[in-house]
Design a protein around this motif. Sequence first.
Motif, short mmCIF file in Angstrom:
data_model
loop_
_atom_site.label_atom_id
_atom_site.label_comp_id
_atom_site.label_asym_id
_atom_site.label_seq_id
_atom_site.Cartn_x
_atom_site.Cartn_y
_atom_site.Cartn_z
N ASP A 152 39.01 22.35 -63.05
CA ASP A 152 39.28 23.65 -63.66
C ASP A 152 39.55 24.61 -62.51
O ASP A 152 38.62 25.11 -61.88
CB ASP A 152 38.08 24.10 -64.50
CG ASP A 152 38.29 25.46 -65.14
OD1 ASP A 152 39.34 26.08 -64.88
OD2 ASP A 152 37.39 25.91 -65.88
N MET A 153 40.81 24.85 -62.22
CA MET A 153 41.17 25.66 -61.04
C MET A 153 40.62 27.08 -61.13
O MET A 153 40.33 27.70 -60.11
CB MET A 153 42.68 25.69 -60.86
CG MET A 153 43.34 24.35 -60.58
SD MET A 153 42.84 23.58 -59.02
CE MET A 153 43.51 24.71 -57.80
N ILE A 200 59.07 15.75 -58.21
CA ILE A 200 57.63 15.45 -58.20
C ILE A 200 56.88 16.69 -57.74
O ILE A 200 57.13 17.22 -56.65
CB ILE A 200 57.33 14.26 -57.28
CG1 ILE A 200 57.92 12.98 -57.90
CG2 ILE A 200 55.83 14.10 -57.06
CD1 ILE A 200 57.67 11.72 -57.11
N GLY A 201 55.97 17.15 -58.60
CA GLY A 201 55.15 18.31 -58.31
C GLY A 201 53.68 17.94 -58.17
O GLY A 201 53.28 16.78 -58.34
N ASN A 202 52.87 18.94 -57.89
CA ASN A 202 51.45 18.79 -57.59
C ASN A 202 50.61 19.17 -58.81
O ASN A 202 50.82 20.23 -59.40
CB ASN A 202 51.14 19.71 -56.39
CG ASN A 202 49.73 19.61 -55.89
OD1 ASN A 202 48.77 19.57 -56.65
ND2 ASN A 202 49.59 19.61 -54.57
N HIS A 203 49.65 18.31 -59.18
CA HIS A 203 48.77 18.56 -60.33
C HIS A 203 47.30 18.57 -59.91
O HIS A 203 46.42 18.17 -60.69
CB HIS A 203 49.04 17.49 -61.40
CG HIS A 203 48.54 17.84 -62.77
ND1 HIS A 203 48.73 19.08 -63.36
CD2 HIS A 203 47.85 17.11 -63.69
CE1 HIS A 203 48.21 19.08 -64.58
NE2 HIS A 203 47.65 17.90 -64.79
N ALA A 204 47.05 19.01 -58.67
CA ALA A 204 45.71 19.04 -58.07
C ALA A 204 45.20 17.62 -57.82
O ALA A 204 45.85 16.64 -58.21
CB ALA A 204 44.73 19.84 -58.90
N TYR A 205 44.05 17.51 -57.17
CA TYR A 205 43.60 16.18 -56.75
C TYR A 205 42.88 15.40 -57.85
O TYR A 205 43.16 14.23 -58.07
CB TYR A 205 42.69 16.28 -55.52
CG TYR A 205 42.19 14.92 -55.07
CD1 TYR A 205 43.05 14.04 -54.42
CD2 TYR A 205 40.88 14.52 -55.34
CE1 TYR A 205 42.61 12.77 -54.05
CE2 TYR A 205 40.44 13.26 -54.97
CZ TYR A 205 41.32 12.39 -54.32
OH TYR A 205 40.88 11.14 -53.97
N ASP A 206 41.92 16.02 -58.53
CA ASP A 206 41.16 15.26 -59.53
C ASP A 206 40.95 16.06 -60.82
O ASP A 206 39.87 16.04 -61.41
CB ASP A 206 39.83 14.77 -58.96
CG ASP A 206 38.95 15.89 -58.42
OD1 ASP A 206 39.35 17.07 -58.55
OD2 ASP A 206 37.88 15.60 -57.87
N HIS A 207 41.99 16.77 -61.23
CA HIS A 207 42.02 17.47 -62.52
C HIS A 207 40.85 18.46 -62.70
O HIS A 207 40.16 18.48 -63.72
CB HIS A 207 42.00 16.47 -63.68
CG HIS A 207 42.81 16.95 -64.86
ND1 HIS A 207 42.26 17.71 -65.87
CD2 HIS A 207 44.12 16.76 -65.18
CE1 HIS A 207 43.20 17.97 -66.77
NE2 HIS A 207 44.34 17.41 -66.37
N PRO A 258 48.71 23.79 -62.55
CA PRO A 258 47.25 23.70 -62.65
C PRO A 258 46.82 22.87 -63.87
O PRO A 258 47.38 23.05 -64.95
CB PRO A 258 46.81 25.16 -62.79
CG PRO A 258 48.01 25.89 -63.26
CD PRO A 258 49.20 25.17 -62.73
N PRO A 259 45.88 21.95 -63.71
CA PRO A 259 45.43 21.12 -64.85
C PRO A 259 44.97 21.98 -66.02
O PRO A 259 44.28 23.00 -65.84
CB PRO A 259 44.25 20.34 -64.25
CG PRO A 259 44.57 20.25 -62.79
CD PRO A 259 45.22 21.56 -62.46
N SER A 260 45.40 21.58 -67.21
CA SER A 260 45.07 22.27 -68.46
C SER A 260 45.58 23.72 -68.49
O SER A 260 45.19 24.49 -69.37
CB SER A 260 43.55 22.26 -68.71
OG SER A 260 43.06 20.93 -68.72
N GLY A 261 46.41 24.09 -67.53
CA GLY A 261 46.93 25.45 -67.48
C GLY A 261 45.89 26.48 -67.08
O GLY A 261 46.09 27.69 -67.27
N SER A 262 44.79 26.03 -66.50
CA SER A 262 43.69 26.93 -66.13
C SER A 262 43.90 27.45 -64.70
O SER A 262 44.04 26.66 -63.76
CB SER A 262 42.36 26.20 -66.23
OG SER A 262 41.31 27.03 -65.80
#
Length: 317
Positions: A195-196, A186-193, A228-232
Amino acid sequence: MKRYFKYVHVLVFLILIFTVFDIRYNPFQTDPVVMEPSEIEVSAPNDALYMEIEQKKDAYQEDPENAYIDEVWKKTPGRNGLEVNVEESYQKMKEANKWDEDLLVFNETSPDILLEDLEPSPIYRGNPEKEMVSFLINVSWGEAYIPEMLQILKDNQVKASFFIEGKWAQNNSSLVKMIEEEGHVIGNHAYDHPDMAALDKSNAYTQIEETNQILKTITGEQPKWFAPPSGSYKDETVETAAELEMETILWTVDTIDWKNPSVSVMVNRIENNVHPGAMILMHPTEASTKALEQMINIIKEKDYKIGTVESLLSESR
């Protein structure tokens, strides 16, 4: 005087007695057993088979490969080397009573530079010589498909890596626990998607750390991997994750399942693009669920193992 001579004779006699007999003699002490030459087993180093293994071992040795930062693929894990374990190889061949390279036993040797020794940089793939790939399943929606995906993975004895959004995890803790209990990473995908790449360091830190705390509360484990969401992302994003002792994970093969392609399109995409060290991105969608088993079969037909991101990025062969 004759009386004194008698005493002298007695004294001389006693001296002779002590001289002839060793007073240190122990009648209960046994002599060491001396083996005849025929009873001594020939030592392995002088055995012809042992010497043959010693002479040939260098031809099978492979040096370890250090982790490095590729110009295109960025941070790339190293790979353990191989050296022949002469003693264990000898024992196996001695039982077979012949030289047989298939009976060679190898030890893995570690590189000098490991992944964690490198400066912060994203990771797109495993070592390009490692015959393994990994499924990356990013989760911020699609809870309806997760139980079926988990069953397919279990039936095919495959472990995947689920990168979970913090907000989604709060609302679906039972599914997070189910994923964890099945042995997936289980990894981390940020809190609420977010644009990092658009976030400053403080907000990026909050997104990652808050999600870490949520996931740790549910599973008891601190995530090591951040997707990071969307690879950003930007350099500061990767550095922030590194400060939290996490690696930033991207991918080399995208199923584009969010476009709802047909099963044949997804399977063909995997067949044409999968490669050693590939990280394959998907989501808990209907398309991925329907195509998952066929994708697994295609990968196995190519003789690639399927492992978690942790297994893929390790130096082990």
